[in-house]
Structures are given as structure tokens and as C-alpha cells.
Design an enzyme around this catalytic site. Structure first.
Site, PDB file in Angstrom:
ATOM      1  N   THR A 185       6.912  66.151  39.935  1.00  0.00           N
ATOM      2  CA  THR A 185       6.865  65.331  41.147  1.00  0.00           C
ATOM      3  C   THR A 185       5.756  65.855  42.040  1.00  0.00           C
ATOM      4  O   THR A 185       5.440  67.053  42.018  1.00  0.00           O
ATOM      5  CB  THR A 185       8.186  65.393  41.924  1.00  0.00           C
ATOM      6  OG1 THR A 185       8.418  66.743  42.296  1.00  0.00           O
ATOM      7  CG2 THR A 185       9.341  64.891  41.107  1.00  0.00           C
ATOM      8  N   GLU A 330      12.100  61.338  39.070  1.00  0.00           N
ATOM      9  CA  GLU A 330      13.402  61.885  38.653  1.00  0.00           C
ATOM     10  C   GLU A 330      14.309  60.831  38.023  1.00  0.00           C
ATOM     11  O   GLU A 330      15.335  61.157  37.451  1.00  0.00           O
ATOM     12  CB  GLU A 330      14.142  62.468  39.870  1.00  0.00           C
ATOM     13  CG  GLU A 330      13.529  63.732  40.440  1.00  0.00           C
ATOM     14  CD  GLU A 330      12.455  63.460  41.483  1.00  0.00           C
ATOM     15  OE1 GLU A 330      11.818  62.383  41.439  1.00  0.00           O
ATOM     16  OE2 GLU A 330      12.240  64.318  42.350  1.00  0.00           O
ATOM     17  N   LYS A 439      13.224  60.280  64.934  1.00  0.00           N
ATOM     18  CA  LYS A 439      14.481  60.433  65.657  1.00  0.00           C
ATOM     19  C   LYS A 439      14.182  60.324  67.145  1.00  0.00           C
ATOM     20  O   LYS A 439      13.599  61.211  67.739  1.00  0.00           O
ATOM     21  CB  LYS A 439      15.145  61.760  65.310  1.00  0.00           C
ATOM     22  CG  LYS A 439      15.551  61.734  63.842  1.00  0.00           C
ATOM     23  CD  LYS A 439      16.303  62.937  63.382  1.00  0.00           C
ATOM     24  CE  LYS A 439      16.682  62.742  61.926  1.00  0.00           C
ATOM     25  NZ  LYS A 439      16.181  63.776  61.035  1.00  0.00           N
ATOM     26  N   TRP A 444      17.709  56.551  64.938  1.00  0.00           N
ATOM     27  CA  TRP A 444      16.640  56.601  63.948  1.00  0.00           C
ATOM     28  C   TRP A 444      15.772  55.351  64.013  1.00  0.00           C
ATOM     29  O   TRP A 444      16.305  54.248  64.149  1.00  0.00           O
ATOM     30  CB  TRP A 444      17.228  56.721  62.532  1.00  0.00           C
ATOM     31  CG  TRP A 444      17.812  58.052  62.240  1.00  0.00           C
ATOM     32  CD1 TRP A 444      17.980  59.080  63.117  1.00  0.00           C
ATOM     33  CD2 TRP A 444      18.325  58.500  60.979  1.00  0.00           C
ATOM     34  NE1 TRP A 444      18.554  60.148  62.486  1.00  0.00           N
ATOM     35  CE2 TRP A 444      18.787  59.818  61.165  1.00  0.00           C
ATOM     36  CE3 TRP A 444      18.426  57.928  59.714  1.00  0.00           C
ATOM     37  CZ2 TRP A 444      19.349  60.563  60.138  1.00  0.00           C
ATOM     38  CZ3 TRP A 444      18.990  58.666  58.693  1.00  0.00           C
ATOM     39  CH2 TRP A 444      19.447  59.978  58.899  1.00  0.00           C
TER      40      TRP A 444
HETATM   41  P1  ADP Z   1       6.743  57.293  41.798  1.00  0.00           P
HETATM   42  O1  ADP Z   1       5.620  58.218  41.622  1.00  0.00           O
HETATM   43  O2  ADP Z   1       7.201  56.616  40.594  1.00  0.00           O
HETATM   44  O3  ADP Z   1       6.529  56.421  42.987  1.00  0.00           O
HETATM   45  P2  ADP Z   1       7.615  59.559  43.012  1.00  0.00           P
HETATM   46  O4  ADP Z   1       8.629  60.452  42.469  1.00  0.00           O
HETATM   47  O5  ADP Z   1       6.209  60.000  43.135  1.00  0.00           O
HETATM   48  O6  ADP Z   1       7.810  58.298  42.142  1.00  0.00           O
HETATM   49  O7  ADP Z   1       7.992  59.038  44.435  1.00  0.00           O
HETATM   50  C1  ADP Z   1       9.239  58.499  44.674  1.00  0.00           C
HETATM   51  C2  ADP Z   1       9.335  58.098  46.100  1.00  0.00           C
HETATM   52  O8  ADP Z   1       8.436  57.032  46.399  1.00  0.00           O
HETATM   53  C3  ADP Z   1      10.683  57.544  46.471  1.00  0.00           C
HETATM   54  O9  ADP Z   1      11.604  58.569  46.703  1.00  0.00           O
HETATM   55  C4  ADP Z   1      10.360  56.731  47.707  1.00  0.00           C
HETATM   56  O10 ADP Z   1      10.283  57.535  48.858  1.00  0.00           O
HETATM   57  C5  ADP Z   1       8.986  56.208  47.405  1.00  0.00           C
HETATM   58  N1  ADP Z   1       9.064  54.825  46.913  1.00  0.00           N
HETATM   59  C6  ADP Z   1       9.014  54.406  45.639  1.00  0.00           C
HETATM   60  N2  ADP Z   1       9.102  53.072  45.585  1.00  0.00           N
HETATM   61  C7  ADP Z   1       9.219  52.620  46.855  1.00  0.00           C
HETATM   62  C8  ADP Z   1       9.350  51.334  47.466  1.00  0.00           C
HETATM   63  N3  ADP Z   1       9.356  50.225  46.760  1.00  0.00           N
HETATM   64  N4  ADP Z   1       9.468  51.298  48.803  1.00  0.00           N
HETATM   65  C9  ADP Z   1       9.448  52.412  49.548  1.00  0.00           C
HETATM   66  N5  ADP Z   1       9.325  53.641  49.034  1.00  0.00           N
HETATM   67  C10 ADP Z   1       9.202  53.749  47.704  1.00  0.00           C
END
Ligand code: ADP
Length: 552
Positions: A185, A330, A439, A444
Site C-alpha cells: 500500500t 487490502e 473536525k 465532522w
Molecule cells: P487503490 O490503490 O486501489 O485505490 P489504495 O489501497 O491505494 O487502493 O487506496 C485505497 C483508498 O483509496 C481507500 O481507502 C479510499 O480512501 C480511497 N478510494 C478508493 N476508491 C475511492 C472512491 N471511489 N472514492 C473515494 N475514495 C476512494
């Protein structure tokens, strides 16, 4: 009493076997890193994956060895993946957008022994290889003719290396919970964390992703995964596409508007997926040229929130169905998709766009809940937000080496670090990353809602909202805007545009225009960097200087 059905371990090479047997002539088209568009088929790709497997074994790799890849989406990358998994070795996709020191750190943590690399990234590998003592061999994904001079002692051209194997090889057999792949990640805070996929989780995820109400892909589709394989398995498409026998179009390293348009058009792509920044470039290209998207039926948008204006353009101007998706590395990575349940099927116009703003509902195989700080499940009322938690057969149960253990609880729930609410029909909407939420006066404020609203203004190209210290309210929102070329929207114009569309106390206290907003390696806005940059920003109505108010 046990069932009397066959043991048929869910192993990834069965996907490519199936594709070759039932859809053997289906094309896999790639924009090669060398330049030209090249074509192969699933039958040929399987044959070469067997050669990769045979050749890797001959070089001494086997069960559990980490084989890294630093490569764009191409057929070569895909066959290297399947070949690696076919001997029980573990593919480890590296994100080339990371800093060299981060890449070296990740490779050392994973103890990568071998690396498949595209020509593009060879200079980068020359720089980091000396810092990765576990790395024995570098296989450059090209042929002898295009193989450049390199300072690496142990580098070989892929086609030369592969040519030494005849492909007369049988996939190795092992248990379905064997590791198949790794991906770290991005680690915006702390060190990156290693996610380890199993054969079983990859196969199940590929089936789940293909379901009609998830991505809904079939052998009649032509799929263009713009989202890279190094970005969470190309959101599962590298496995779902061969599993359903869809024609695959791999974009290589070119993701700009004209290059993506060229493939969409010439290969008659029906289904594609990428982060919003890619679609911004495509939509801009369409606007400039007046071109349309006659073949494209569906676009999956995720990785960060899909702006309302983007969904509107795809659906209303170009007639393309938008599937807003949310997920994480994840989660293999799909967590939820915004396809329409019958309850929402009749919606049109603004009401439909309202639902498309949500990240959708989970497919079979993902359980989801939102909890408060005491871990109490919150009602599904579409407004009560809390921490989003998930579990399922393609969701991590731990990070490699045991990092981040606090994110996993005893009941198997993984705390995503996202803040969300769920509505009465099960549709989830992300309101923030827990660490980005503002906040204000004990309440929020969702930065994502404000950003989506701001990019709806015709003069705004991109927007970010962060919390800035405030003497009375703790934090207040600051809107940071990249204007469209030639535009200089004023604070008053932007705030009055937003007025009435969100609660009054959510309205940003100030607006700044910038040339550029920093992004992470997976295309997300770097809020931490922005918070740092605007730490001293003085909000217009904050009578006390913010730092003084914090006692600094
Ligand atoms: P990916 O790289 O597949 O996007 P990551 O593990 O790098 O996955 O990042 C995941 C994070 O990206 C999520 O926990 C969320 O915060 C954000 N995210 C993914 N998709 C969306 C979405 N459609 N809208 C808002 N946030 C998103």
C-alpha cells in the site's frame, strides 16, 4: 458428513488454462513499450506463460520466491505474472511512481529475488539494484534487438531468456491458500505495508468482480484496463478478463487522452477502468476534438471519488454508463460498486447522479459496516458516518511481517481507515479518509463532498479541501483550486456557487488558487503535503493567529 464433490483447488493458472481452452483465439492487444501495437491470443499467452514458468524453475526459483515486476500493462507483463504463479512463486508488483528509496525499501522488505522490468524503468533499476542484495536477476521485458546497454551485471533480454524454454511444462500443484501475489500500500503515513494475495483469494475475487452487478463483464466485451497491474491487480481485471474470455487491450505506458482514445476507438473497447485523473485527460481530449465514444458502454471510476461533473459528462454527453467503485489494495481491491439495484433502477437526471456520487454497495464476498469510536455499528440511514470496516475471502487478514496489526480485530473485521455512511438500500458513501476529515466545533465536515461540489464549477479543473487550524472551531475548511487554463475564479464566485448546496457551516472559510495539487503514486491528492504547505494559512475571519491559538 462431508460433501462428495471434487477437490479442485482455486489456483490462478486455471484461469489462463480456461481462457486458452474456451477462448483461445481471443486477442490480447498491447501498446508495446517499444512503440507499435502488438497482438497475441489467450492460447499463445498461455503457451508463453508456461515457458516463463519452466524458465524460472530452471533458474532456481520455486514455491514462495518473490518475483517482482516493474512494468506497464502489456501481454508480456501478464504472461510473466501467470508464469510466476504457475510454479507457486509470488508476483510482486512495484509502483514505478514511488520514489527510488521507497522502491528499494519495499523490495528489501519483500526480499525480491528476481525482477521483470520494462525498458522505461531500467535506469531506475540501475539506481536501486545495488541497494537490494536479495535481487539475483533482472529480466528486461524486450527482445535482444531492443536490449540497451546496462550497468547491471545480471540483466538479460526477456525474449532471449524465454527462448531457451520450449514450454513443455506442467503447472505445479499446491494448496489454494498458497501466496500468489504481493502489493504494497502506498503508505501515505508510516512505512508501506505488504498485502499478500493467495491463489484462492485471487480466483474468488476475479469471479466476484465479473458478476453482472459488479463489473459485469463477458466474453463479448473488449476490456481496456487503464488502471495498471501495479495498482492493486488492475482492479482484478488481469484475472477477470481471461476468466470470462473477454478481449483485452493493454495500454502500455501511454495514458494521455489521445493515446487512450486511439485504443478505445481502434479496438472498439466496450469496458474500461481507471482513476479520475485519467478520465479528466480523456474528457478534455474529447472536448477539444469533438470526438465521441460510440463503442464504449461502461467506465469504472475509482481509486478516489468520481466528481459529479465527470459522471454527468460520461452519462449524458457520451452515453457511457458510469460505475463508481471503491476499494483498497487490502481488498484485492474491490469493495463496492455503484450499479443500480431495482430500488434505484427508475432514477433519472439529478436523482440518478446523486446515487452515482455514492461508492455503491458490496458484491457477494464483501461484508461491510460503519462503526462509531466505541465500535458500535451505526444505522443504515445514509447520513450517520463512522469508520468503515469490511471482511471477506479476498480481504487481508494481516500485513506481511505483522505490521499494522491494530487494523484487524478478533472478529475478522478490517478497519479501512475510511469514514463513510450507508443508506437504507446498502449504498455506501465515503465522506473522507479518517485522517483527512475536518473536525469543526466537534462536528465532522466531509472534504470529499466539498471537493466534488467545487469541481462542478466550470472554471475549476481540480480541487482539494483541507482543515486549517481555527481559534474558535479547531479547524475550518480551506478550498484549494487548480483553475482551468485561462480562468481565475474569485473566492466570492466559488463560495457563492457552493452556497445552498451544502450546510452553511460546511462552506470553506477561504479559497486559494494554485498551479498544481500534489498526487500520490496511486493518483490520490496528497493531503498531508497540502496541510504542511498551508499550515500557516490565515483564514480571513480568524481573529487570532492560528499557531498562537494552538499554543505554538
Ligand atoms: P487503490 O490503490 O486501489 O485505490 P489504495 O489501497 O491505494 O487502493 O487506496 C485505497 C483508498 O483509496 C481507500 O481507502 C479510499 O480512501 C480511497 N478510494 C478508493 N476508491 C475511492 C472512491 N471511489 N472514492 C473515494 N475514495 C476512494
Amino acid at each position: 458428513m462431508l460433501g462428495l464433490m471434487q477437490e479442485w483447488p482455486l489456483l490462478c493458472h486455471k484461469i489462463v488454462d480456461y481462457a486458452a481452452a474456451q477462448h483461445g483465439a481471443r486477442e490480447v492487444v498491447s501498446r508495446s513499450v517499444e512503440g507499435p501495437i502488438v497482438r497475441t491470443t489467450y492460447a499463445a499467452l498461455r503457451g508463453r506463460a508456461l515457458q516463463v514458468a519452466q524458465r524460472l524453475e530452471r533458474d532456481g526459483y520455486g514455491l514462495g520466491d518473490r518475483i517482482a515486476t516493474l512494468a506497464w500493462n502489456t501481454a508480456r507483463h501478464l504472461e510473466a505474472w501467470y508464469g510466476t504463479m504457475g510454479i507457486g512463486a509470488v508476483y510482486h508488483t512495484l509502483n514505478p511512481r514511488l520514489f527510488p528509496e521507497q522502491l528499494a525499501w519495499i523490495m528489501n522488505h519483500a526480499e525480491d529475488r528476481c525482477l521483470f522490468v520494462d525498458l522505461t524503468f531500467l535506469p531506475l533499476v540501475e539506481k536501486i539494484a545495488p541497494q537490494v542484495p536479495s535481487l539475483r536477476q533482472v529480466i528486461v521485458l524486450t527482445d535482444a534487438q531492443s536490449m540497451p546497454e546496462t550497468s547491471l551485471a545480471n540483466a538479460v533480454a526477456y525474449e532471449t531468456w524465454l527462448g531457451e524454454a520450449d514450454g513443455d511444462f506442467a503447472w505445479r500443484q499446491f494448496e489454494e491458500n498458497t501466496a500468489a501475489g504481493m502489493c504494497y500500500t502506498s503508505g501515505t503515513t508510516g512505512d508501506p505495508k505488504g498485502v499478500v494475495y493467495s491463489h484462492r483469494s485471487n480466483v474468488l475475487h476475479a469471479m466476484i468482480a465479473a458478476l453482472p452487478d459488479a463489473m459485469g463483464v463477458s466474453s463479448r466485451d473488449v476490456i481496456l484496463p487503464v488502471v495498471p497491474m501495479f495498482h492493486a491487480n488492475a482492479w482484478g481485471l488481469a484475472q477477470s478478463a481471461p476468466m470470462v474470455g473477454a478481449k483485452l487491450v493493454m495500454p502500455g505506458g501511454k495514458m494521455d487522452g489521445p493515446s487512450i482514445y486511439e485504443l478505445l476507438d481502434s479496438e472498439k473497447v466496450t469496458f474500461t477502468a481507471a482513476v479520475p485523473t485519467v478520465w479528466l485527460m480523456l474528457l478534455q481530449h474529447l472536448e477539444e476534438t469533438g470526438k465521441t465514444l460510440p463503442h464504449l458502454k461502461k467506465v469504472v471510476i475509482g481509486g478516489s471519488a468520481c466528481p459529479r461533473a465527470m459522471a454527468e459528462k460520461f452519462e449524458r454527453v457520451y452515453g457511457v454508463e458510469v460505475i463508481h467503485a471503491w476499494g483498497m489494495t487490502e481488498m484485492s481491491p474491490l469493495g463496492s460498486l455503484g450499479t443500480m439495484k431495482p430500488e434505484y433502477a427508475g432514477l433519472e437526471g439529478e436523482a440518478l447522479l446523486d446515487i452515482k456520487q455514492k461508492q455503491g454497495y458490496p458484491p457477494f464476498g464483501v461484508e461491510m459496516k460503519v462503526t462509531d469510536d466505541e465500535n458500535r455499528a451505526q444505522p443504515w440511514d445514509g447520513k450517520t458516518f463512522g469508520r468503515l470496516k469490511v471482511r471477506g475471502p479476498a480481504v487481508s487478514r494481516a500485513y506481511y511481517g505483522g505490521a499494522g496489526a491494530e487494523q484487524f480485530d478478533d472478529e475478522g473485521w478490517f478497519d479501512t481507515g475510511d469514514v463513510a455512511h450507508i443508506d437504507a438500500h446498502g449504498y455506501m458513501q465515503i465522506t473522507d479518509r479518517a485522517k483527512d476529515v475536518i473536525k469543526s466545533g466537534g462536528e465532522w465536515i466531509s472534504t470529499i463532498d466539498l471537493e466534488n461540489l467545487a469541481v462542478g464549477h466550470p472554471d475549476v479543473a481540480e480541487a482539494a479541501v483541507i482543515g486549517v487550524a481555527h481559534p474558535k472551531w479547531d479547524e475550518r475548511p480551506l478550498l484549494i483550486v487548480v483553475p482551468k487554463p485561462g480562468a481565475r475564479p474569485s473566492r466570492e464566485v466559488l463560495l457563492s456557487f457552493m452556497q445552498g448546496k451544502v450546510a452553511k457551516w460546511w462552506l470553506p472559510d477561504d479559497v486559494v488558487l494554485v498551479d498544481e495539487i500534489p498526487h500520490t503514486a496511486t493518483g490520490k491528492i496528497q493531503k498531508m503535503a497540502l496541510r504542511e504547505q498551508f499550515r500557516e494559512h490565515r483564514l480571513p475571519d480568524a481573529e487570532v493567529e492560528p499557531r498562537a491559538a494552538r499554543g505554538a
